[in-house]
Scaffold this active site. Structure first.
Site, PDB file in Angstrom:
ATOM      1  N   LYS A  83     -11.585 -17.052   6.810  1.00 32.09           N
ATOM      2  CA  LYS A  83     -11.990 -18.440   6.590  1.00 32.09           C
ATOM      3  C   LYS A  83     -13.498 -18.536   6.701  1.00 32.09           C
ATOM      4  CE  LYS A  83      -8.569 -21.847   7.680  1.00 32.09           C
ATOM      5  NZ  LYS A  83      -8.254 -22.890   8.675  1.00 32.09           N
TER       6      LYS A  83
HETATM    7  C1  E4P Z   1      -6.244 -25.426   8.026  1.00 31.70           C
HETATM    8  O1  E4P Z   1      -6.737 -24.545   7.353  1.00 31.70           O
HETATM    9  C2  E4P Z   1      -7.071 -26.449   8.697  1.00 31.70           C
HETATM   10  O2  E4P Z   1      -7.907 -25.869   9.642  1.00 31.70           O
HETATM   11  C3  E4P Z   1      -6.182 -27.485   9.329  1.00 31.70           C
HETATM   12  O3  E4P Z   1      -5.215 -27.891   8.376  1.00 31.70           O
HETATM   13  C4  E4P Z   1      -6.950 -28.676   9.876  1.00 31.70           C
HETATM   14  O4  E4P Z   1      -6.034 -29.652  10.274  1.00 31.70           O
HETATM   15  P1  E4P Z   1      -6.468 -30.908  11.187  1.00 31.70           P
HETATM   16  O5  E4P Z   1      -7.338 -31.790  10.385  1.00 31.70           O
HETATM   17  O6  E4P Z   1      -5.164 -31.560  11.543  1.00 31.70           O
HETATM   18  O7  E4P Z   1      -7.167 -30.323  12.391  1.00 31.70           O
END
Ligand code: E4P
Length: 216
Positions: A83
């Protein structure tokens, strides 16, 4: 549409993986913190349980540091995806990681303009955060629809992961928009299985089954 689980809870992933529901997993520092485990240990365990891509997120900001961190993550397992933050340095790192054959997932995307740059950088995945946009009064799913149209127009290969999912309706709208993937938190995955009429119907059929047995 593929379903990824948005969690670092290995036990929950195992439960849904055994049902054949998990095409991949996404994690982030908040989810690792919640798991109470070391990132390397829990991520390696998840990578063994799931054949599909498992996204791991670091903390580096400069392109060369993101690349170094990404190389470490990629050494943990074959199915690791790195990521990368939606910044100029992040997109610089995407190009380098891609050349090294390492898959990338650009995270914290909130506009179509950002998604366009992510595709041009050649990222494997883009993660637009629909829930966090809804939280500030914007329409997260409208963003997904626009990105899907834009990517289709030019045949971009970057796959769209609908992230920050807050409801089963988000998942359904993601599928209707033709998104490649929705990454779903465990509580929403649980919600997707249920409806009060399903529960009531099961109870009624069960009671009638027992009553019919007694009569026969
Ligand atoms: C996934 O890749 C993201 O980090 C995640 O969906 C973020 O979700 P949130 O906005 O509920 O923290």
């Amino acid at each position: 549409m593929k379903i990824f689980l948005d969690t670092a809870d290995a036990a929950k992933i195992k439960k849904y993986a055994e049902m054949g529901m998990v095409d991949g997993v996404t994690t982030n520092p908040t989810l690792i913190l919640k798991s109470g485990r070391r990132q390397e240990d829990v991520t390696k365990e998840i990578c063994k349980m799931v054949d599909g891509p498992v996204s791991a997120e670091g903390n580096a900001e400069k392109a060369e540091d993101i690349v170094k961190e990404g190389e470490v993550f990629a050494s943990w397992a074959k199915n690791i995806v790195v990521k990368v933050p939606m910044t100029p340095e992040g997109l610089k790192a995407v190009r380098v990681l891609s050349k090294k054959g390492i898959k990338t997932n650009v995270t914290l995307v909130f506009t179509s303009a950002q998604a366009l740059l992510v595709a041009k950088a050649g990222a494997t995945y883009v993660s637009p955060f629909v829930g966090r946009l809804d939280d500030i009064g914007e329409d997260g799913m409208a963003l997904i629809e626009e990105i899907m149209r834009m990517y289709k127009n030019y045949g971009f290969k970057t796959q769209v992961i609908v992230a920050s999912v807050r409801s089963s309706a988000h998942v359904v709208r993601a599928a209707a928009a033709g998104a490649d993937i929705a990454t779903v938190p465990v509580n929403i995955m649980d919600e997707m299985f249920t409806h009060k009429l399903t529960d009531a119907g099961i109870r009624k059929f069960h009671d009638d089954w027992e009553a019919a047995k007694k009569k026969a």
